[in-house]
Design an enzyme around this catalytic site. Sequence first.
Site, mmCIF file in Angstrom:
data_model
loop_
_atom_site.group_PDB
_atom_site.id
_atom_site.type_symbol
_atom_site.label_atom_id
_atom_site.label_comp_id
_atom_site.label_asym_id
_atom_site.label_seq_id
_atom_site.Cartn_x
_atom_site.Cartn_y
_atom_site.Cartn_z
ATOM 1 C CG HIS A 140 -0.235 0.140 2.528
ATOM 2 N ND1 HIS A 140 0.436 -0.912 3.121
ATOM 3 C CD2 HIS A 140 -0.085 1.192 3.381
ATOM 4 C CE1 HIS A 140 0.958 -0.523 4.261
ATOM 5 N NE2 HIS A 140 0.665 0.764 4.448
ATOM 6 C CG HIS A 290 5.051 1.087 3.116
ATOM 7 N ND1 HIS A 290 4.546 2.259 2.602
ATOM 8 C CD2 HIS A 290 4.451 0.934 4.323
ATOM 9 C CE1 HIS A 290 3.687 2.794 3.441
ATOM 10 N NE2 HIS A 290 3.603 1.993 4.498
#
Length: 314
Positions: A140, A290
């Site tokens: 995300h 990440h």
Amino acid sequence: MTVIADSARTTPALRPHRVPADGLYEGARVLRRTPDGRQERPYELFGVHPLARTIGAEIHGLDLSRPLTPALRDELNRALLEWKVLFFRDQHLTSADQRAFAAHWGELETNPLLPRGAGEDVVRFDKAAGTTPTFENVWHTDVTFRARPAMGAVLQLREVPPMGGDTMWADMAAAYDNLPAEIKERIEGARAVHDYLPGFARFYSPEQLAPFQETFPPVEHPVVRRHPETGRRMLFVNTSFTTRITGFTEEESDRVLRLLFQQAHVPEFQVRFRWRPGDIAFWDNRATQHYAVADYAPHRRVAERVAIAGDRPY
């Protein structure tokens, strides 16, 4: 000895090339760390140790508890633009020091949907076995459900499990560069809807989420955004918050988004960081996704994050 007639020496028909099931072409990747034409310069105020080809570098020789001079801030910003995520070992900052460092890049952002630490703009992730899940094991970009998503974030690990608990980042400029030409053409100028509900529904009840619907209505962002400082094109959709591409049929939107989401999963676009207590990661939220790896149960992992307010994607 058997003689094979010339008529039998036919070349077998090749099987037609097939795009793999994940939508990605096989073969060599295009791995550009910086935009074409950008001249790289040496760093004078700290050491840089790259961890991957296009993303992620450890910065050596700095104490982040000390105030940054304008020259040091500018050189760190240049490193951030080049490497997208910077790592600083053994800093052990107080929450106030962490906030002061982040504030060199802009106004700090609050997030009422996440647990607070020492101050309303410090988020504290305190995870042990059996506790409420947070944003782990999902790729995300932070808070894209805001009209102005975060510019970046500064994360410090306070307590690290004896094994596991790494974090991974993906370079979304490389993700865009390696899309097939026909997909780039299809998403040129396209916009997508981002909504907080899908991302938070897995660990909050509808009653807990309902009060935030007026605060965070769905917003639209470009599917491909330009970085405001480098001008580079980057994919700007993510599994947690992107729900559909405006103007596409539901079937086509789902199909294209599945392909675009998959780009974050390509190892050549990633860096993985093994934490020690007191380590800092500072990432460009505009250019990355990440993924916190949830593989450390039954041990505890404690992190604090400060986010920096961003601009409207274009």
